[in-house]
Design a protein around this motif. Sequence first.
Motif, PDB file in Angstrom:
ATOM      1  N   GLY A  64       0.842  -1.200   0.000  1.00  0.00           N
ATOM      2  CA  GLY A  64       0.000   0.000   0.000  1.00  0.00           C
ATOM      3  C   GLY A  64       0.875   1.247   0.000  1.00  0.00           C
ATOM      4  N   LEU A  69       5.582   5.913   0.357  1.00  0.00           N
ATOM      5  CA  LEU A  69       5.934   6.014   1.783  1.00  0.00           C
ATOM      6  C   LEU A  69       5.504   4.754   2.535  1.00  0.00           C
ATOM      7  CD1 LEU A  69       4.709   9.704   2.137  1.00  0.00           C
ATOM      8  CD2 LEU A  69       7.083   8.948   2.195  1.00  0.00           C
ATOM      9  N   GLU A  87       1.187  -1.453  -4.927  1.00  0.00           N
ATOM     10  CA  GLU A  87       0.114  -0.454  -4.893  1.00  0.00           C
ATOM     11  C   GLU A  87      -0.880  -0.767  -6.015  1.00  0.00           C
ATOM     12  OE1 GLU A  87      -0.975   2.197  -2.918  1.00  0.00           O
ATOM     13  OE2 GLU A  87      -2.541   2.006  -4.417  1.00  0.00           O
ATOM     14  N   ARG A  92      -1.762   5.901  -8.586  1.00  0.00           N
ATOM     15  CA  ARG A  92      -0.676   5.836  -7.601  1.00  0.00           C
ATOM     16  C   ARG A  92       0.490   4.997  -8.129  1.00  0.00           C
ATOM     17  NH1 ARG A  92      -4.057   5.871  -1.868  1.00  0.00           N
ATOM     18  NH2 ARG A  92      -5.383   7.555  -2.555  1.00  0.00           N
ATOM     19  N   ARG A 115      -2.777  -5.907  -5.540  1.00  0.00           N
ATOM     20  CA  ARG A 115      -3.155  -5.948  -4.136  1.00  0.00           C
ATOM     21  C   ARG A 115      -2.202  -6.927  -3.436  1.00  0.00           C
ATOM     22  NH1 ARG A 115      -7.912  -3.853  -2.928  1.00  0.00           N
ATOM     23  NH2 ARG A 115      -8.081  -5.135  -1.076  1.00  0.00           N
ATOM     24  N   ALA A 116      -2.030  -6.737  -2.142  1.00  0.00           N
ATOM     25  CA  ALA A 116      -1.130  -7.621  -1.392  1.00  0.00           C
ATOM     26  C   ALA A 116      -1.495  -9.087  -1.615  1.00  0.00           C
ATOM     27  CB  ALA A 116      -1.209  -7.281   0.096  1.00  0.00           C
ATOM     28  N   GLU A 117      -2.807  -9.366  -1.683  1.00  0.00           N
ATOM     29  CA  GLU A 117      -3.283 -10.751  -1.790  1.00  0.00           C
ATOM     30  C   GLU A 117      -2.856 -11.405  -3.110  1.00  0.00           C
ATOM     31  OE1 GLU A 117      -4.840  -7.877  -1.037  1.00  0.00           O
ATOM     32  OE2 GLU A 117      -6.933  -8.296  -0.588  1.00  0.00           O
ATOM     33  N   ARG A 129       2.617   1.626   5.962  1.00  0.00           N
ATOM     34  CA  ARG A 129       2.324   2.865   6.712  1.00  0.00           C
ATOM     35  C   ARG A 129       0.900   3.251   6.372  1.00  0.00           C
ATOM     36  NH1 ARG A 129       2.960   8.514   5.220  1.00  0.00           N
ATOM     37  NH2 ARG A 129       3.589   9.816   6.949  1.00  0.00           N
TER      38      ARG A 129
HETATM   39  C1  LIG Z   1      -3.866   5.486   3.387  1.00  0.00           C
HETATM   40  S1  LIG Z   1      -2.933   4.985   2.000  1.00  0.00           S
HETATM   41  C2  LIG Z   1      -1.292   5.062   2.649  1.00  0.00           C
HETATM   42  C3  LIG Z   1      -0.272   5.314   1.560  1.00  0.00           C
HETATM   43  C4  LIG Z   1       1.176   5.416   2.049  1.00  0.00           C
HETATM   44  N1  LIG Z   1       1.615   4.155   2.627  1.00  0.00           N
HETATM   45  C5  LIG Z   1       1.360   6.545   3.027  1.00  0.00           C
HETATM   46  O1  LIG Z   1       1.691   6.303   4.174  1.00  0.00           O
HETATM   47  O2  LIG Z   1       1.167   7.701   2.623  1.00  0.00           O
HETATM   48  C6  LIG Z   1      -3.270   3.228   1.884  1.00  0.00           C
HETATM   49  C7  LIG Z   1      -2.829   2.625   0.555  1.00  0.00           C
HETATM   50  O3  LIG Z   1      -3.030   1.210   0.606  1.00  0.00           O
HETATM   51  C8  LIG Z   1      -3.472   0.777  -0.672  1.00  0.00           C
HETATM   52  N2  LIG Z   1      -4.175  -0.507  -0.492  1.00  0.00           N
HETATM   53  C9  LIG Z   1      -5.443  -0.707  -0.054  1.00  0.00           C
HETATM   54  N3  LIG Z   1      -5.717  -2.021  -0.016  1.00  0.00           N
HETATM   55  C10 LIG Z   1      -4.598  -2.671  -0.415  1.00  0.00           C
HETATM   56  C11 LIG Z   1      -4.252  -4.053  -0.588  1.00  0.00           C
HETATM   57  N4  LIG Z   1      -5.131  -5.034  -0.348  1.00  0.00           N
HETATM   58  N5  LIG Z   1      -3.007  -4.348  -1.024  1.00  0.00           N
HETATM   59  C12 LIG Z   1      -2.110  -3.371  -1.280  1.00  0.00           C
HETATM   60  N6  LIG Z   1      -2.388  -2.048  -1.141  1.00  0.00           N
HETATM   61  C13 LIG Z   1      -3.613  -1.708  -0.712  1.00  0.00           C
HETATM   62  C14 LIG Z   1      -4.354   1.924  -1.158  1.00  0.00           C
HETATM   63  O4  LIG Z   1      -4.501   1.919  -2.567  1.00  0.00           O
HETATM   64  C15 LIG Z   1      -3.590   3.148  -0.647  1.00  0.00           C
HETATM   65  O5  LIG Z   1      -2.687   3.652  -1.601  1.00  0.00           O
END
Ligand SMILES: C[S@@+](CC[C@H](N)C(=O)[O-])C[C@H]1O[C@@H](n2cnc3c(N)ncnc32)[C@H](O)[C@@H]1O
Length: 199
Positions: A64, A69, A87, A92, A115-117, A129
């Motif tokens: 994510g 970051l 991501e 993004r 996605r992580a999955e 984060r």
């Molecule tokens: C609140 S943002 C945080 C972004 C960055 N890590 C930061 O701290 O600024 C959460 C991020 O997680 C991603 N995300 C949501 N579900 C996810 C998943 N299942 N696997 C990977 N990324 C995911 C979203 O697209 C989003 O960009």
Amino acid sequence: MRQVFGSGADLVSISRYKDILVSRGIDWGLLGPREVDRIWGRHILNSAAVAELIPDHASAADVGSGAGLPGIPVAILRADLTVDLIEPLLRRSNFLTHSVDDLGITDRVSVRRERAEQVGRTYDAVLSRALAPLDRLIRWCLPLMKPDGQILAIKGASAGRELADHDRLIRASGLSADIVTPQASPDVEPTTVVRLRLA
Ligand SMILES: C[S@@+](CC[C@H](N)C(=O)[O-])C[C@H]1O[C@@H](n2cnc3c(N)ncnc32)[C@H](O)[C@@H]1O
């Protein structure tokens, strides 16, 4: 403020990344304009602090990653690491691809629009984060962790409460957890990191 990025090359790269965040990051809607004044402390140094917890020459995933970051500051600070920025969202992940190209770190930093999955590989360090509440984070990140690896989740003030709330899940997943507070610079607040490893 920036002294953790000690060498000339690191400082040039992190300053370049800061410029990308406050220009393209705002233009593309990944960062609010009000974040500009606190970009070093609240975002870049908060993220960079986690670098000291990662073993030498490790593989790392930033799950994510959003605008990069913590993965991009960590990769700039630690040239010994290979880093995957995971991501799923198109805008993004395009931002991440542009940023990694601009910074000249494509040899060891990859963008995975998934996605992580969906990732299907494991890492020494699984970083995140502001990803998700701890129970969902464990579901997504544990399959990506090598048996001797660690999950390093940057959390805020909620870290202690989240550990207490999800104690049963942590134990049932065979994990042990602690909270560590690395600090990238004496000028900024320590970063609160939930560290999870196999018990
Ligand atoms: C609140 S943002 C945080 C972004 C960055 N890590 C930061 O701290 O600024 C959460 C991020 O997680 C991603 N995300 C949501 N579900 C996810 C998943 N299942 N696997 C990977 N990324 C995911 C979203 O697209 C989003 O960009």
